[in-house]
Design an enzyme around this catalytic site. Sequence first.
Site, PDB file in Angstrom:
ATOM      1  N   LYS A 203       0.805  -1.226   0.000  1.00 25.03           N
ATOM      2  CA  LYS A 203       0.000   0.000   0.000  1.00 25.03           C
ATOM      3  C   LYS A 203       0.838   1.277   0.000  1.00 25.03           C
ATOM      4  CE  LYS A 203      -4.451  -1.761   1.194  1.00 25.03           C
ATOM      5  NZ  LYS A 203      -5.552  -1.924   2.138  1.00 25.03           N
ATOM      6  N   ARG A 237      -4.098  -9.875   4.604  1.00 29.48           N
ATOM      7  CA  ARG A 237      -4.517  -9.964   3.195  1.00 29.48           C
ATOM      8  C   ARG A 237      -3.328  -9.503   2.352  1.00 29.48           C
ATOM      9  NH1 ARG A 237      -6.423  -6.524  -0.657  1.00 29.48           N
ATOM     10  NH2 ARG A 237      -8.083  -7.284  -2.024  1.00 29.48           N
TER      11      ARG A 237
HETATM   12  N1  HH2 Z   1      -7.568  -3.455   0.450  1.00 30.40           N
HETATM   13  C1  HH2 Z   1      -7.818  -3.435  -0.869  1.00 30.40           C
HETATM   14  C2  HH2 Z   1      -8.933  -4.102  -1.393  1.00 30.40           C
HETATM   15  N2  HH2 Z   1      -9.762  -4.800  -0.600  1.00 30.40           N
HETATM   16  N3  HH2 Z   1     -10.354  -5.580   1.539  1.00 30.40           N
HETATM   17  C3  HH2 Z   1     -10.141  -5.624   2.856  1.00 30.40           C
HETATM   18  N4  HH2 Z   1     -10.948  -6.343   3.652  1.00 30.40           N
HETATM   19  N5  HH2 Z   1      -9.067  -4.970   3.436  1.00 30.40           N
HETATM   20  C4  HH2 Z   1      -8.205  -4.227   2.696  1.00 30.40           C
HETATM   21  O1  HH2 Z   1      -7.269  -3.623   3.274  1.00 30.40           O
HETATM   22  C5  HH2 Z   1      -8.410  -4.165   1.276  1.00 30.40           C
HETATM   23  C6  HH2 Z   1      -9.524  -4.858   0.727  1.00 30.40           C
HETATM   24  C7  HH2 Z   1      -6.890  -2.704  -1.782  1.00 30.40           C
HETATM   25  O2  HH2 Z   1      -5.892  -3.554  -2.288  1.00 30.40           O
HETATM   26  P1  HH2 Z   1      -5.950  -4.291  -3.703  1.00 30.40           P
HETATM   27  O3  HH2 Z   1      -7.064  -5.285  -3.768  1.00 30.40           O
HETATM   28  O4  HH2 Z   1      -4.615  -4.846  -4.021  1.00 30.40           O
HETATM   29  O5  HH2 Z   1      -6.166  -3.115  -4.737  1.00 30.40           O
HETATM   30  P2  HH2 Z   1      -7.414  -2.637  -5.582  1.00 30.40           P
HETATM   31  O6  HH2 Z   1      -8.485  -2.239  -4.635  1.00 30.40           O
HETATM   32  O7  HH2 Z   1      -6.859  -1.489  -6.386  1.00 30.40           O
HETATM   33  O8  HH2 Z   1      -7.877  -3.776  -6.437  1.00 30.40           O
END
Ligand code: HH2
Length: 258
Positions: A203, A237
Amino acid sequence: MGVVNITLDSFSDGGRYVDAPSAIARVAQLAAEGAAIVDLGAESTRPGAERIGAAEQLGRLLPVIEGLSDPPPLSIDTTRAEVADEALRRGATLINDVSAGRDDPELLEVVADHGADLCLMHMRGDPATMQHAPRYDDVVAEVRAFLAERVEAAVAAGVDPAGILIDPGIGFGKTLQHNLALLAGVGELAGLGHPVLVGVSRKSMFGAMLGREVHERLVPSVAAGLAALARGASIVRVHDVADTVDAITVWQAVSGDA
Ligand code: HH2
């Protein structure tokens, strides 16, 4: 929890797993590397990301869910009840709702009807606006109160309290200082009586702290994940499952938890 984003625009793996065969191979790889659960998302939540409708989310998710020959436990990162319903019908076991049931109020009932597990995450505002100068008087207390209220709403809708996870939403409407305070305060969130899930992987807080680009954030991500586990988180995660599992294995062996 391993992450596979079936999206074009996710901040760290957007475009890599948007076709079903690559996503299927990635899910199998993360499961083989030791992920206890794999989170599939068809809509990016990064600041300013484009919203993806339910039909398009399902068009991305279902070929992956149905194409897995030996699926690990699957979590679905969605805020839409229709997406949750179709995915749970096909064997997913957890719905990861970054809006904590606020985006689509029917989602809580769908989760309850399926007897599924649910992750409720804190977000200030929505992805379009969340990073516009977020302010809190006491970020840990405010996030804790929000999560307590959303747990109550989920239970009122019929969700089994034993299957509810809570998540401080690192990076969702928070400055670096807010994120650090929430990681330090994970134990206070765990005091609500639900397992705490933490997502710090790759992040932007590590960009703000260390000046690292997305592809240079493995070590800080693992360090922050271990720090959260040490303070009482139950699930991390992550995109980099093998390295995270190695770190947790060594840490648990030293701590006598292995
Ligand atoms: N962070 C992201 C997405 N979903 N869900 C939970 N429960 N907690 C988190 O911290 C969280 C989440 C963001 O990360 P990522 O899926 O890699 O990116 P994007 O939202 O751009 O797909």
